[in-house]
Enzyme design. Structure first.
Site, PDB file in Angstrom:
ATOM      1  N   VAL A  62      -8.433   3.953 -16.532  1.00 13.56           N
ATOM      2  CA  VAL A  62      -7.031   4.349 -16.637  1.00 13.56           C
ATOM      3  C   VAL A  62      -6.220   3.478 -15.687  1.00 13.56           C
ATOM      4  CG1 VAL A  62      -5.341   6.191 -16.251  1.00 13.56           C
ATOM      5  CG2 VAL A  62      -7.553   6.725 -17.281  1.00 13.56           C
ATOM      6  N   TYR A 159      -0.939   4.862   9.588  1.00 11.19           N
ATOM      7  CA  TYR A 159      -2.230   4.796   8.894  1.00 11.19           C
ATOM      8  C   TYR A 159      -3.277   5.648   9.607  1.00 11.19           C
ATOM      9  CZ  TYR A 159      -6.217   2.489   6.566  1.00 11.19           C
ATOM     10  OH  TYR A 159      -7.349   2.195   5.843  1.00 11.19           O
ATOM     11  N   ALA A 161      -2.693   8.202  11.495  1.00 11.34           N
ATOM     12  CA  ALA A 161      -2.330   9.608  11.299  1.00 11.34           C
ATOM     13  C   ALA A 161      -2.778  10.098   9.929  1.00 11.34           C
ATOM     14  CB  ALA A 161      -0.819   9.778  11.456  1.00 11.34           C
TER      15      ALA A 161
END
Length: 252
Positions: A62, A159, A161
């Site tokens: 997908v 990032y 966090a």
């Protein structure tokens, strides 16, 4: 146990961010071991690198943006329709601010929100979609964190966090789902040879190697093997854990 023994025959696996790098390597690993794999990524061209190598009846691709909740819901519905309820979920998608990353005093909230969205909220959203069926049937969830959450690299506050948020989410969800035969774990890679690392300068690469006890940068397949272990029956008694795959840069 060798890959040829087919640990994942009859299993439905969903993987986000699987066109390149760790996601692609993990998809190949599950397919090699017999799984039915549904993958999603916004960069559809990357799937061609491995799409032709596996049977079409065991790989569903997908193309879509994982930060769009409706796209994730459609991906989940299509995976279930094609292969049955998800047995194994690998929440791989995520990234830092990359070229927009900055030290905190110079950073922008717009970038924080993107980093949190693509790393933490996508993990929570897709987990929420698969959990009801897993509560009835059992299952495995593996989430993607980073050793940056533990080391606290400068310039990556948002990032770090987001990736530490994934650790907390993993622990709480693992406790909720343990009575239902569902394990939830996190992998936290360090320096892995992906396209993101290809953008780094030779000086930065040299510094990374110097600060990694193993002394080298690993390959996506090194992470894929760990994900496959956590998703397997061999890891049935492992839950709520974070496995650092970083050559010893951070030791718990």
């Amino acid at each position: 146990m060798s890959e040829s023994q087919g640990r994942f025959i009859g299993k439905t696996i969903a993987i986000t961010g699987a066109a390149h790098g760790i996601g692609a390597a993990t998809a190949r690993r599950f397919l090699t071991e017999g799984g039915r794999v549904a993958v999603i990524d916004r960069e559809g061209d990357g799937f061609e690198e491995y799409r032709s190598a596996f049977p079409a009846d065991r790989l569903m691709v997908v193309v879509g943006d994982c930060t769009d909740a409706s796209v994730l819901a459609d991906f989940h519905d299509r995976a279930v329709a094609a292969f049955g309820p998800v047995d194994i979920l690998f929440n791989n998608v995520g990234q830092s601010g990359r070229e927009r990353a900055a030290h905190f005093h110079e950073s922008e909230e717009e970038v924080w929100r993107f980093v949190l969205e693509v790393s933490l909220l996508t993990t929570m959203r897709l987990s929420r979609l698969v959990v009801p069926a897993m509560r009835e049937r059992g299952g495995r969830i593996v989430n993607m964190s980073s050793d940056a959450a533990f080391v606290g690299d400068a310039g990556l506050t948002d990032y770090a966090a987001a990736k530490m948020g994934i650790v907390g989410f993993t622990r709480s969800l693992a406790r909720e789902l343990a009575p239902f035969g569902v394990t939830v774990n996190t992998v936290a890679p360090g320096a892995i040879r992906t396209r993101a690392h290809d953008r780094l300068t030779p000086t930065v690469i040299k510094t990374i190697k110097a600060t990694t006890p193993a002394g080298y940068i690993a390959e996506p397949e090194d992470v894929a093997g760990c994900v496959a272990f956590l998703a397997s029956q061999e890891a049935r008694y492992v839950t709520g854990q974070t496995l650092l795959i970083d050559g010893g840069r951070w030791m718990i």
